[in-house]
Design a protein around this motif. Sequence first.
Motif, PDB file in Angstrom:
ATOM      1  N   LYS A 258      28.704  -4.459  34.513  1.00  0.00           N
ATOM      2  CA  LYS A 258      28.244  -3.935  35.258  1.00  0.00           C
ATOM      3  C   LYS A 258      26.974  -2.680  34.734  1.00  0.00           C
ATOM      4  O   LYS A 258      26.675  -2.376  34.595  1.00  0.00           O
ATOM      5  N   VAL A 259      28.292  -2.721  33.734  1.00  0.00           N
ATOM      6  CA  VAL A 259      28.221  -1.934  32.476  1.00  0.00           C
ATOM      7  C   VAL A 259      27.457  -1.621  31.258  1.00  0.00           C
ATOM      8  O   VAL A 259      26.552  -1.506  31.176  1.00  0.00           O
ATOM      9  N   LEU A 260      27.514  -3.085  31.077  1.00  0.00           N
ATOM     10  CA  LEU A 260      26.414  -3.599  30.323  1.00  0.00           C
ATOM     11  C   LEU A 260      24.767  -3.622  30.702  1.00  0.00           C
ATOM     12  O   LEU A 260      24.391  -3.101  29.706  1.00  0.00           O
ATOM     13  N   GLU A 261      24.641  -4.169  32.328  1.00  0.00           N
ATOM     14  CA  GLU A 261      23.824  -4.376  32.635  1.00  0.00           C
ATOM     15  C   GLU A 261      23.098  -2.594  32.757  1.00  0.00           C
ATOM     16  O   GLU A 261      21.728  -2.944  32.296  1.00  0.00           O
ATOM     17  N   SER A 262      23.804  -1.775  32.707  1.00  0.00           N
ATOM     18  CA  SER A 262      23.380  -0.891  33.538  1.00  0.00           C
ATOM     19  C   SER A 262      22.954   0.164  31.782  1.00  0.00           C
ATOM     20  O   SER A 262      21.832   1.087  32.262  1.00  0.00           O
ATOM     21  N   ILE A 263      23.007  -0.173  31.028  1.00  0.00           N
ATOM     22  CA  ILE A 263      23.262   0.040  29.301  1.00  0.00           C
ATOM     23  C   ILE A 263      21.563  -0.658  29.211  1.00  0.00           C
ATOM     24  O   ILE A 263      21.001   0.191  28.478  1.00  0.00           O
ATOM     25  N   CYS A 264      21.636  -1.692  29.298  1.00  0.00           N
ATOM     26  CA  CYS A 264      20.072  -2.554  29.524  1.00  0.00           C
ATOM     27  C   CYS A 264      19.197  -2.258  29.708  1.00  0.00           C
ATOM     28  O   CYS A 264      18.180  -2.487  29.687  1.00  0.00           O
ATOM     29  N   LYS A 265      19.323  -2.153  31.472  1.00  0.00           N
ATOM     30  CA  LYS A 265      18.427  -1.261  31.946  1.00  0.00           C
ATOM     31  C   LYS A 265      17.754  -0.521  31.561  1.00  0.00           C
ATOM     32  O   LYS A 265      16.879   0.375  31.388  1.00  0.00           O
ATOM     33  N   GLY A 266      18.616   0.495  31.134  1.00  0.00           N
ATOM     34  CA  GLY A 266      18.045   2.405  30.871  1.00  0.00           C
ATOM     35  C   GLY A 266      17.559   2.013  29.467  1.00  0.00           C
ATOM     36  O   GLY A 266      16.649   2.555  29.451  1.00  0.00           O
ATOM     37  N   LEU A 267      18.025   1.181  28.489  1.00  0.00           N
ATOM     38  CA  LEU A 267      17.458   1.318  27.556  1.00  0.00           C
ATOM     39  C   LEU A 267      15.516   0.495  28.228  1.00  0.00           C
ATOM     40  O   LEU A 267      14.884   1.214  26.703  1.00  0.00           O
ATOM     41  N   ALA A 268      15.763  -0.591  28.252  1.00  0.00           N
ATOM     42  CA  ALA A 268      14.505  -1.232  28.418  1.00  0.00           C
ATOM     43  C   ALA A 268      13.392  -0.250  28.787  1.00  0.00           C
ATOM     44  O   ALA A 268      12.010  -0.220  28.914  1.00  0.00           O
ATOM     45  N   GLN A 269      14.277   0.281  30.146  1.00  0.00           N
ATOM     46  CA  GLN A 269      13.227   1.059  30.939  1.00  0.00           C
ATOM     47  C   GLN A 269      12.986   2.482  29.279  1.00  0.00           C
ATOM     48  O   GLN A 269      12.042   2.631  29.354  1.00  0.00           O
ATOM     49  N   ARG A 270      13.520   2.682  28.447  1.00  0.00           N
ATOM     50  CA  ARG A 270      13.189   4.147  27.650  1.00  0.00           C
ATOM     51  C   ARG A 270      11.614   3.797  26.769  1.00  0.00           C
ATOM     52  O   ARG A 270      11.702   3.566  26.651  1.00  0.00           O
ATOM     53  N   ILE A 271      11.933   2.133  26.559  1.00  0.00           N
ATOM     54  CA  ILE A 271      11.052   1.267  25.765  1.00  0.00           C
ATOM     55  C   ILE A 271      10.198   0.831  26.153  1.00  0.00           C
ATOM     56  O   ILE A 271       8.782   1.837  25.441  1.00  0.00           O
ATOM     57  N   ALA A 272      10.159   1.220  26.703  1.00  0.00           N
ATOM     58  CA  ALA A 272       8.982   0.973  28.263  1.00  0.00           C
ATOM     59  C   ALA A 272       7.950   1.969  28.151  1.00  0.00           C
ATOM     60  O   ALA A 272       6.339   2.283  27.554  1.00  0.00           O
TER      61      ALA A 272
END
Length: 403
Positions: A258-272
């Motif tokens: 759950k934490v890993l997914e939150s991190i990856c989604k957050g970073l993905a959004q910031r990259i976009a």
Amino acid sequence: MFSEKHAKAGVTFPQGFKAAGVKAGIKKSGNLDVAVIYTEREAAVAGVFTQNAVAAASVSVSKEVVATGTAHAVAANAGCANACTGEQGEKDARATQEITAEALGCTAEDVIVASTGVIGVNLPMDKMEKGLRAAVAALSADGSENAGNAILTTDTYSKSCAAEVEIAGKKVRFGAIAKGSGMIQPNMATMLCFITTDAAIDSRLLQKALSETTEVSFNMISIDGDMSTNDMAVVLANGAAGNARIQAEGADYEAFKKVLESICKGLAQRIAADGEGATKFLTVNVSGTKSFADAKTIAMSVAKSPLVKTAFFGEDPNWGRVICAVGYAGIPMDPKTTVVKFGGIPVYANGVGAACDEEALRAVMGEHDIAIDIDMGAGEASATVWTCDFSYAYVKINGEYHT
């Protein structure tokens, strides 16, 4: 869970990790361009990589490291992709491993290698070696910010985060740095992402968690529809938190994921959001489909459309471009049951443009963050893709990005 206070600590927030970023002269700008991340304690490792058939030497070398299940370090550079460089490129990637390992006192097989920058240019190994040795000498618990800046190319800022969660009665920390701004299209995007954690977890489960998480995060962004040769996301888990080792799926595994997914989604959004020349951050939500795959296909069709992206740059509520991209996505659809909304305002329904408050719609188009909601009316599945607009600056940045 997320710690704004420790966000800049990034990859050194978890126990046992050090990092550094130095100037080696690889970037023409003279900015930081070589980074090293290190854990003295052996770490379980997992990785996901570009699916481009023309992959950089760093990708093939790092896949070999991930296959062993353990690693001690990451050695990365920006300014030169070391891609399409033949046998010499592979020799240079392996030399990067060897130089880093010798300086750290570990084995070359324990070093992940990553590169980003211009394709078709050989790594300047004299500069690279000096940079790697300098980075190892500069390793510290405060080095994540420099390491994050050292992997940037056309990004406007370094993406970093930190998080903490309790697993099996122990506080477990996560940290990350990432770069990505252009040539963004799964699977994966033109990105480098390094995630560290002091959790104790089996490498097989770590790989499962990262692979599944990537499908709903890094593989759900697009800036320009181009897939890079160098992309990778890597997780190192050194077990320093002292939690009972996660060796099977269950509550502890789900808490970790759950934490890993939150991190990856957050970073993905910031990259976009940090797409080259971007002025708008666009979230494309597709619902009412028969499967996640169908929803993703439609969302990607909209997100990759140059006409859609330029319309949002011009703050033009041209819903015709959106429904057109939905129609050619290749997924069976009924225009009369499809509804499109911009910022929550219906703009298309029943096969025609929807009557709406034009002043409110203009206000939505002037915002930085805009949601494009598309309900297909054909099922219960959904998907979300993140993208940005196309501005004049995108052409200028990429027209001038050369050797």
